[in-house]
Write a protein that holds these residues in place. Structure first.
Motif, short mmCIF file in Angstrom:
data_model
loop_
_atom_site.label_atom_id
_atom_site.label_comp_id
_atom_site.label_asym_id
_atom_site.label_seq_id
_atom_site.Cartn_x
_atom_site.Cartn_y
_atom_site.Cartn_z
N ALA A 1 0.83 -1.21 0.00
CA ALA A 1 0.00 0.00 0.00
C ALA A 1 0.86 1.26 0.00
O ALA A 1 0.54 2.24 -0.69
CB ALA A 1 -0.93 0.00 1.22
N ALA A 2 1.96 1.23 0.77
CA ALA A 2 2.84 2.40 0.83
C ALA A 2 3.48 2.70 -0.52
O ALA A 2 3.64 3.86 -0.90
CB ALA A 2 3.92 2.19 1.89
N VAL A 3 3.83 1.66 -1.27
CA VAL A 3 4.41 1.87 -2.60
C VAL A 3 3.37 2.44 -3.55
O VAL A 3 3.66 3.35 -4.35
CB VAL A 3 4.99 0.55 -3.16
N VAL A 4 2.14 1.93 -3.47
CA VAL A 4 1.07 2.48 -4.33
C VAL A 4 0.82 3.94 -3.98
O VAL A 4 0.65 4.79 -4.88
CB VAL A 4 -0.22 1.65 -4.17
N VAL A 5 0.80 4.27 -2.69
CA VAL A 5 0.53 5.65 -2.27
C VAL A 5 1.61 6.59 -2.79
O VAL A 5 1.30 7.67 -3.35
CB VAL A 5 0.42 5.74 -0.74
N ILE A 6 2.86 6.21 -2.66
CA ILE A 6 3.92 7.12 -3.11
C ILE A 6 3.90 7.25 -4.63
O ILE A 6 4.21 8.31 -5.19
CB ILE A 6 5.30 6.67 -2.59
N SER A 7 3.48 6.19 -5.34
CA SER A 7 3.34 6.27 -6.80
C SER A 7 2.25 7.27 -7.16
O SER A 7 2.41 8.08 -8.09
CB SER A 7 3.02 4.90 -7.37
N LEU A 8 1.13 7.23 -6.45
CA LEU A 8 0.04 8.18 -6.70
C LEU A 8 0.48 9.62 -6.41
O LEU A 8 0.15 10.55 -7.16
CB LEU A 8 -1.17 7.82 -5.84
N VAL B 1 2.59 0.34 -12.25
CA VAL B 1 1.68 1.29 -11.60
C VAL B 1 2.37 2.64 -11.42
O VAL B 1 1.78 3.71 -11.67
CB VAL B 1 1.21 0.74 -10.24
N LEU B 2 3.62 2.61 -11.00
CA LEU B 2 4.39 3.84 -10.82
C LEU B 2 4.49 4.63 -12.11
O LEU B 2 4.25 5.85 -12.15
CB LEU B 2 5.79 3.49 -10.29
N LEU B 3 4.85 3.93 -13.21
CA LEU B 3 5.02 4.61 -14.49
C LEU B 3 3.69 5.13 -15.02
O LEU B 3 3.64 6.22 -15.64
CB LEU B 3 5.68 3.66 -15.49
#
Length: 319
Positions: free
Chosen positions: A78-85, A129-131
């Protein structure tokens, strides 16, 4: 034979590393947002947004740091998804093309973290997701004229993440595998068995642990040479692996000692399974078995199995 506190500390340190480094990434990103808000480089810089994102970064980083010892995998995902957003939002609201392309280092850092600490398929998903988040934000942003450097950035992030992910996978496999038998080595077995034990103690599910010690193995090396001893270890490991269930965890503990973690198994069923393993090869060995109890650690279960093993050896009983 029984692992000491040093081994447990090393396992705990390894478990803390991933959330701790992700926390540092959050903290640094938050600090840079606040720096950008305090010293804006363009009149159109979204200062309030930078203050808000900085607070999210500092707060999220502090939370990850303080909970690093008990961070669950879903929290890290979740933390990786949040920072990507958040990177996507920052790209969208950036005032200059330089500011958008300047998000490249944090994108690379996030992708490399995922590639190093997560399984390769999960790392690929997070990189995508990040890109997508960053690319969507850049596409919607007001500045233009950065297409070429942005394409180079996307390619760099994807290539570096893939290379790091493959390398990390090979290193994890090598670090957790016994080179002679192909089984889990002591460190890898203890990490996985500890997870099984924690789940069993928490849920009340049965779990058994067995220690296997070969009888008179030294005589094989002395009589037939170390190559014959190595071949015997490989044959035993292969025969046992074929007979075990998919959920069972077999590892080489060192020398001529092996360990078994048997989820959803009581002592009677574990002894029956050990007897089945004995039928796979004529060489004799002794085994001690212990089942998990409330409040157990891996050390205490192994200690009881170890005590039973030596009682059986003293009595002359095999398997």
């Amino acid at each position: 034979m029984i692992p000491g506190d040093g081994e447990e500390n090393r396992v705990g340190t390894a478990h803390r590393t991933a959330p701790a480094l992700l926390a540092v990434l959050y903290l640094l990103s938050g600090a840079l947002c606040w720096l950008g808000a305090a010293v804006p480089m363009d009149p159109a810089t979204p200062v309030p947004l930078l203050w808000a994102l900085g607070a999210v970064g500092i707060g999220g980083g502090a939370g990850l740091w303080l909970t690093a010892d008990r961070a669950r995998p879903w929290v890290l995902h979740a933390a990786v998804v949040v920072i990507s957003l958040l990177i996507g939002v920052l790209a969208w609201r950036s005032a200059t093309a330089v500011g958008i392309v300047g998000l490249g280092p944090v994108q690379i850092a996030v992708a490399l973290w995922a590639a190093h600490f997560l399984p390769l398929p999960a790392a690929r998903v997070h990189t995508a997701v990040l890109l997508v988040c960053a690319g969507t934000g850049a596409w919607a942003a007001a500045p233009s004229g950065f297409l070429s450097p942005w394409i180079c950035l996307v390619v760099a992030v994807a290539v570096l993440a893939e290379a790091q992910g493959r390398l990390a996978t090979r290193l994890r496999t090598a670090a957790g595998t016994d080179a002679l038998t192909g089984l889990a080595n002591r460190r890898a077995w203890e990490e996985e068995a500890s997870r099984h034990l924690a789940r069993a103690v928490r849920s009340g599910e049965q779990l058994a642990v067995a220690i296997i010690d070969l009888d008179d193995f030294k005589q094989v090396n002395d009589r037939d040479g170390h190559r014959a001893g190595d071949e015997l270890l490989r044959d035993l490991a292969a025969g046992w692996s074929r007979r075990l269930r998919q959920a069972d965890l077999l590892g080489r503990y060192g020398g001529d000692e092996f360990v078994l973690c048997l989820p959803a198994t009581d002592e009677v069923a574990a002894r029956a399974l050990v007897d089945e393993l004995a039928a796979t090869h004529p060489f004799t060995w002794s085994a001690g078995i212990a089942t998990a109890r409330a409040g157990d650690t891996l050390d205490t279960v192994l200690a009881r199995a170890d005590a039973q093993l030596y009682r059986r050896k003293r009595s002359g009983r095999t398997t």
